[in-house]
Design a protein around this motif. Structure first.
Motif, PDB file in Angstrom:
ATOM      1  N   SER A   9       0.646 -11.789  -4.245  1.00  0.00           N
ATOM      2  CA  SER A   9       1.196 -11.085  -5.418  1.00  0.00           C
ATOM      3  C   SER A   9       0.975  -9.575  -5.338  1.00  0.00           C
ATOM      4  O   SER A   9       1.918  -8.785  -5.444  1.00  0.00           O
ATOM      5  N   ASN A  10      -0.269  -9.156  -5.145  1.00  0.00           N
ATOM      6  CA  ASN A  10      -0.571  -7.723  -5.064  1.00  0.00           C
ATOM      7  C   ASN A  10       0.029  -7.095  -3.816  1.00  0.00           C
ATOM      8  O   ASN A  10       0.490  -5.947  -3.845  1.00  0.00           O
ATOM      9  N   GLU A  58       3.684  -6.415  -4.427  1.00  0.00           N
ATOM     10  CA  GLU A  58       3.846  -5.269  -5.335  1.00  0.00           C
ATOM     11  C   GLU A  58       3.614  -3.953  -4.592  1.00  0.00           C
ATOM     12  O   GLU A  58       4.368  -2.986  -4.763  1.00  0.00           O
ATOM     13  N   ASN A  59       2.572  -3.913  -3.776  1.00  0.00           N
ATOM     14  CA  ASN A  59       2.275  -2.701  -3.009  1.00  0.00           C
ATOM     15  C   ASN A  59       3.367  -2.422  -1.982  1.00  0.00           C
ATOM     16  O   ASN A  59       3.726  -1.264  -1.728  1.00  0.00           O
ATOM     17  N   ASN A  75       6.513  -3.170  -2.293  1.00  0.00           N
ATOM     18  CA  ASN A  75       7.647  -2.623  -3.030  1.00  0.00           C
ATOM     19  C   ASN A  75       7.428  -1.153  -3.380  1.00  0.00           C
ATOM     20  O   ASN A  75       8.357  -0.330  -3.301  1.00  0.00           O
ATOM     21  N   GLU A  76       6.174  -0.816  -3.746  1.00  0.00           N
ATOM     22  CA  GLU A  76       5.858   0.586  -4.059  1.00  0.00           C
ATOM     23  C   GLU A  76       6.003   1.469  -2.827  1.00  0.00           C
ATOM     24  O   GLU A  76       6.436   2.629  -2.928  1.00  0.00           O
TER      25      GLU A  76
END
Length: 416
Positions: A327-328, A331-332, A334-335
């Motif tokens: 999950s994290n 997200e990272n 994508n950032e």
């Protein structure tokens, strides 16, 4: 302390070059900070009367014993917490009692009498074993000394002949009520005491040395135990009415999590173009509006929609199967993609002049930016995932536009 600060002021006042400005700018703030700190420390020395750390550590201990039960469980088992006693594995109910200081399980110990009371007041006919798991020692003068060596009749007579104190009277009366005699004998036959068990701190340290963690994690065992402890508590949030651990499910999660430490990569769930079917007229995505606004050609828009849908499909598969691990990371990832988009837009903006604003030529710069980001850029792989498809990165680019985190259109702020 005030006198010493006063002496500091007198000392500085006698120094050559000392001024009022120096006092107010440098000395006074130091005095205020030190006095405030001292007051804060004095306040922190007095713990509130309702502080509950020992009670909280009792819950921590319970989860650690549940983790130990999980390590000893077989496939297809379920570990229940706070549903059928403190811990239940389908055959055995364990009641845990943790004490931070030395504690004895005396004849009038509430720990025992309340535990037996709890076993009797619930429907426990299908339970095979009852265990009182406690850090307490059993002194020789206690009626519970050598408890596990006694038969049912001996256990019953020892308890029955005891003269209870007021703190356990209600439990004693309930236990020896006439209607429970048969059930009491049945429970006593299956009831054992595990005394002098290790403290919460020692239990934590010994779980780190458990063979299951050693097998999976080698040098990262404590990190793994932190993760596992968090997973057990997370299940309480997910299943707050039936807190339980599915052994098969937790085994799979533990194996996947271990791959991060062993640097074994998770396979990327590739989605082919043939698996995606859509009617462009039915698609209402915001990023399509952006692409039409910069007058991108129809074939490029169709490719963008395909990449977006494929990426969404792969993303959902990764989240559904590896949520606790990825999950994290996702997200990272994508950032990181978003940061690159913004950096490229800044570079392209350097080539735009004010005369290009509000002109067709500005749309040309937007299309150049698009093709630079989507077609001519290096792929950013998802960490710990093997062979990330290029369509996934392109799809996440369109996702960021759809979420209005990025725009292909240059505005005044981009150019001026």
């Amino acid at each position: 302390m005030v006198i010493s600060y006063y002496n500091i002021v007198i000392k500085f006042n006698s120094m050559k070059g000392f001024t009022d400005d120096l006092f107010y700018v440098i000395i006074l703030p130091i005095i205020i900070i030190k006095m405030t700190k001292n007051k804060r420390l004095a306040f922190m020395d007095k713990i509130f009367s309702n502080q509950a750390t020992p009670k909280y550590l009792g819950y921590v201990y319970q989860v650690l014993i549940a983790i130990e039960s999980y390590f000893n469980a077989k496939k297809n088992q379920t570990i229940w917490l706070e549903c059928y006693g403190d811990i239940y594995d389908g055959t055995t109910i364990i009641e845990t009692k943790s004490h931070l200081e030395h504690h004895d399980l005396t004849s009038n110990s509430v720990d025992f009498w309340k535990t037996l009371y709890n076993f009797l007041k619930e429907n426990t006919d299908t339970v095979e074993y009852f265990i009182l798991h406690t850090t307490s020692d059993v002194p020789i003068e206690s009626i519970f000394y050598n408890w596990n060596d006694k038969n049912v009749k001996e256990k019953y007579e020892i308890l029955k002949s005891h003269s209870p104190v007021s703190t356990i009277q209600k439990y004693y009366d309930f236990i020896f009520s006439d209607k429970l005699k048969v059930k009491l004998n049945s429970v006593l036959e299956r009831f054992s005491i595990k005394s002098s068990q290790e403290s919460v701190e020692n239990k934590w340290n010994n779980l780190i040395k458990d063979g299951r963690l050693i097998h999976h994690f080698c040098k990262s065992k404590e990190d793994a135990l932190h993760w596992l402890y968090g997973q057990f508590n997370k299940q309480a949030i997910i299943e707050h009415k039936k807190w339980c651990i599915d052994v098969n499910d937790m085994d799979e999660k533990l194996t996947l999590f271990s791959k991060v430490f062993k640097r074994e990569k998770i396979p990327f769930p590739f989605v082919s173009q043939n698996e995606i079917h859509f009617d462009i007229k039915e698609c209402k995505f915001k990023f399509i509006n952006e692409l039409e606004k910069i007058k991108l050609k129809k074939m490029a828009i169709l490719t963008a929609v395909s990449d977006y849908l494929r990426a969404q499909n792969s993303h959902i598969q990764l989240i559904n199967k590896y949520a606790d691990t990825l999950s994290n990371i996702l997200e990272n990832h994508n950032e990181t993609i978003l940061d690159r988009l913004r950096n490229k837009k800044q570079k392209h903006a350097e080539n735009i002049q004010e005369k290009n604003i509000n002109s067709e030529e500005l749309l040309y710069f937007s299309r150049q930016l698009y093709h630079d980001c989507v077609g001519n850029t290096e792929k950013i792989d998802i960490p710990n995932v093997s062979d990330t498809g290029m369509y996934y990165q392109n799809g996440r680019i369109h996702h960021n536009v759809d979420e209005e985190k990025f725009s292909w259109v240059f505005n005044d702020e981009d150019i001026t």
